[in-house]
Design an enzyme around this catalytic site. Structure first.
Site, PDB file in Angstrom:
ATOM      1  N   GLU A 110       0.930  -0.996   0.023  1.00 62.70           N
ATOM      2  CA  GLU A 110       0.008  -0.044   0.055  1.00 62.70           C
ATOM      3  C   GLU A 110       0.907   1.267  -0.095  1.00 62.70           C
ATOM      4  O   GLU A 110       1.672   1.726   1.089  1.00 62.70           O
ATOM      5  CB  GLU A 110      -0.963   0.028   1.358  1.00 62.70           C
ATOM      6  CG  GLU A 110      -2.086  -0.943   1.231  1.00 62.70           C
ATOM      7  CD  GLU A 110      -3.140  -0.584   0.091  1.00 62.70           C
ATOM      8  OE1 GLU A 110      -3.080   0.709  -0.256  1.00 62.70           O
ATOM      9  OE2 GLU A 110      -4.254  -1.036  -0.193  1.00 62.70           O
ATOM     10  N   LYS A 150      -3.634  -3.399  13.847  1.00 61.66           N
ATOM     11  CA  LYS A 150      -3.192  -3.420  12.496  1.00 61.66           C
ATOM     12  C   LYS A 150      -2.307  -2.327  11.970  1.00 61.66           C
ATOM     13  O   LYS A 150      -1.433  -2.515  11.027  1.00 61.66           O
ATOM     14  CB  LYS A 150      -4.191  -3.901  11.854  1.00 61.66           C
ATOM     15  CG  LYS A 150      -4.096  -4.542  10.373  1.00 61.66           C
ATOM     16  CD  LYS A 150      -4.017  -3.530   9.174  1.00 61.66           C
ATOM     17  CE  LYS A 150      -4.013  -4.178   7.825  1.00 61.66           C
ATOM     18  NZ  LYS A 150      -3.854  -3.074   6.724  1.00 61.66           N
ATOM     19  N   ASP A 172      11.162 -12.154  10.623  1.00 63.54           N
ATOM     20  CA  ASP A 172       9.924 -12.672  10.361  1.00 63.54           C
ATOM     21  C   ASP A 172       8.659 -12.095  11.096  1.00 63.54           C
ATOM     22  O   ASP A 172       8.691 -11.776  12.081  1.00 63.54           O
ATOM     23  CB  ASP A 172      10.358 -14.014  11.659  1.00 63.54           C
ATOM     24  CG  ASP A 172       8.943 -15.005  11.248  1.00 63.54           C
ATOM     25  OD1 ASP A 172       8.176 -14.798  11.096  1.00 63.54           O
ATOM     26  OD2 ASP A 172       9.524 -16.043  12.020  1.00 63.54           O
ATOM     27  N   HIS A 176      -5.794   8.019   1.370  1.00 63.83           N
ATOM     28  CA  HIS A 176      -5.572   6.868   1.074  1.00 63.83           C
ATOM     29  C   HIS A 176      -6.253   6.266  -0.623  1.00 63.83           C
ATOM     30  O   HIS A 176      -5.640   5.747  -1.187  1.00 63.83           O
ATOM     31  CB  HIS A 176      -6.238   5.821   1.933  1.00 63.83           C
ATOM     32  CG  HIS A 176      -6.529   4.526   1.556  1.00 63.83           C
ATOM     33  ND1 HIS A 176      -5.242   3.676   1.659  1.00 63.83           N
ATOM     34  CD2 HIS A 176      -7.407   3.642   1.074  1.00 63.83           C
ATOM     35  CE1 HIS A 176      -5.714   2.516   1.224  1.00 63.83           C
ATOM     36  NE2 HIS A 176      -6.851   2.443   0.736  1.00 63.83           N
TER      37      HIS A 176
END
Length: 341
Positions: A17, A200, A216, A331
């Site tokens: 994104e 998130k 990771d 966005h």
């Protein structure tokens, strides 16, 4: 735009994104008006778990295991490369799980300082090395022997204080913006449905740096989400508050009625961050090597602190937009360009 502990950083990110990169760059620029980010971290200690079943006397087994700690630590010292860097096994802990769907269990934690490695392979090897001794000491049988991704002994944190006037825009005052940010964070502290999206957003930035440096990111996510639920309710990982800026440092307050020149926004993020700059893909992959050169970090702890600052900035960008013009304006403009391409 990142200024962390008075040092300039160019942060490589890998993410699908474009708005994530634009947002975090904007937030880092905002943070500079308050002197940038301050960060810290704990020692890079990982946890290996050995599950013991069918233990006849849990209390006696715990006493025997703790009495044999020196021997267990010696047997767990299985990584020459970590030992050369000054790391190695540090302590043994015993936890009782008296009621599980499979009956009572005794869990042994082996704490290992892995220095500049993420350390998963070294920790798993050490857990397997001490399992036979633990069976003998406890009279039980060892089943799982593996690291925990809830690396709460290995945390990083970042803080920032930004003057309210830095948030002013054509359509809103800085004072209103920082009050809205604090209120948005309070929503995520209280409500797990909001907290999941809030966290998130933090990981949008942290994961992107983890991917760029060959770390990771799934382990990072697992640890972060587990840590967010450590008090039995899933909550926001960040703290954002309106404070009074006295010039010589911010004073925390609940008063949001002060003027733009007196009020500021204080933010803090702390979470487990098990990342490395040696071993694994970080050294095997040429792009990861290049990303680490761009970043210029010299230790895994420094990398984790940069990632914490990125996570805090990413969160700031998201909740600032949510509390002011809405998340979609910037966005969707970038998303439309991507669709057009």
């Amino acid at each position: 735009n990142f200024l962390i502990n008075d040092k300039e950083y160019l942060v490589p990110m890998v993410v699908e994104e474009p708005s994530v990169v634009a947002a975090v760059s904007y937030a880092a620029k905002l943070a500079r008006t308050g002197g940038g980010f301050r960060t810290g971290s704990s020692e890079p200690v990982m946890i290996a778990q050995v599950q013991l079943l069918d233990v006849p006397d849990a209390a006696a087994a715990e006493r025997a295991i703790l009495a044999a700690e020196a021997d267990l630590l010696a047997r767990a010292d299985t990584s020459p490369s970590i030992a050369r860097r000054g790391g190695g096994p540090r302590a043994v802990e015993v936890r009782h799980l008296p009621q599980t769907p499979a009956g009572p269990m005794l869990i042994v934690h082996l704490l290992i300082d892995v220095r500049d490695a993420m350390g998963a392979n070294a920790v798993n090897t050490a857990a397997e090395a001490i399992a036979p001794t633990l069976e003998r000491l406890s009279g039980g049988r060892a089943l799982l022997r593996i690291l925990s991704n809830l690396t709460d002994q290995r945390r990083a944190w970042a803080e920032v204080t930004i003057p309210a006037k830095s948030f002013g825009g054509l359509d809103f005052r800085g004072e209103d913006a920082i009050r809205g940010i604090a209120e948005a964070n309070a929503f995520a502290v209280a409500d797990p449905y909001r907290a999941a999206t809030h966290n998130k957003g933090i990981l949008n930035g942290i994961d992107a740096v983890a991917l760029a440096t060959g770390n990771d990111w799934r382990a990072v996510e697992a640890g972060a989400h587990a840590y967010a639920a450590r008090d039995r309710q899933y909550r926001a990982l960040t703290e954002w508050r309106v404070v009074t800026d006295t010039g010589g440092g911010a004073t925390h307050t609940d008063d949001t009625q002060s003027t733009d020149t007196q009020s500021a926004l204080y933010g803090r993020l702390e979470l487990p961050l098990a990342v490395g700059i040696v071993g694994g893909a970080t050294r095997a992959h040429p792009v990861a090597q290049t990303a680490l050169k761009i970043l210029g970090v010299t230790s895994a702890r420094e990398l984790s602190e940069v990632m914490a600052a990125v996570g805090l900035a990413q969160n700031l960008a998201a909740i600032r937009a949510l509390a002011t013009e809405g998340i979609q304006r910037g966005h969707m403009a970038l998303h439309a360009r991507q669709v057009a391409i």
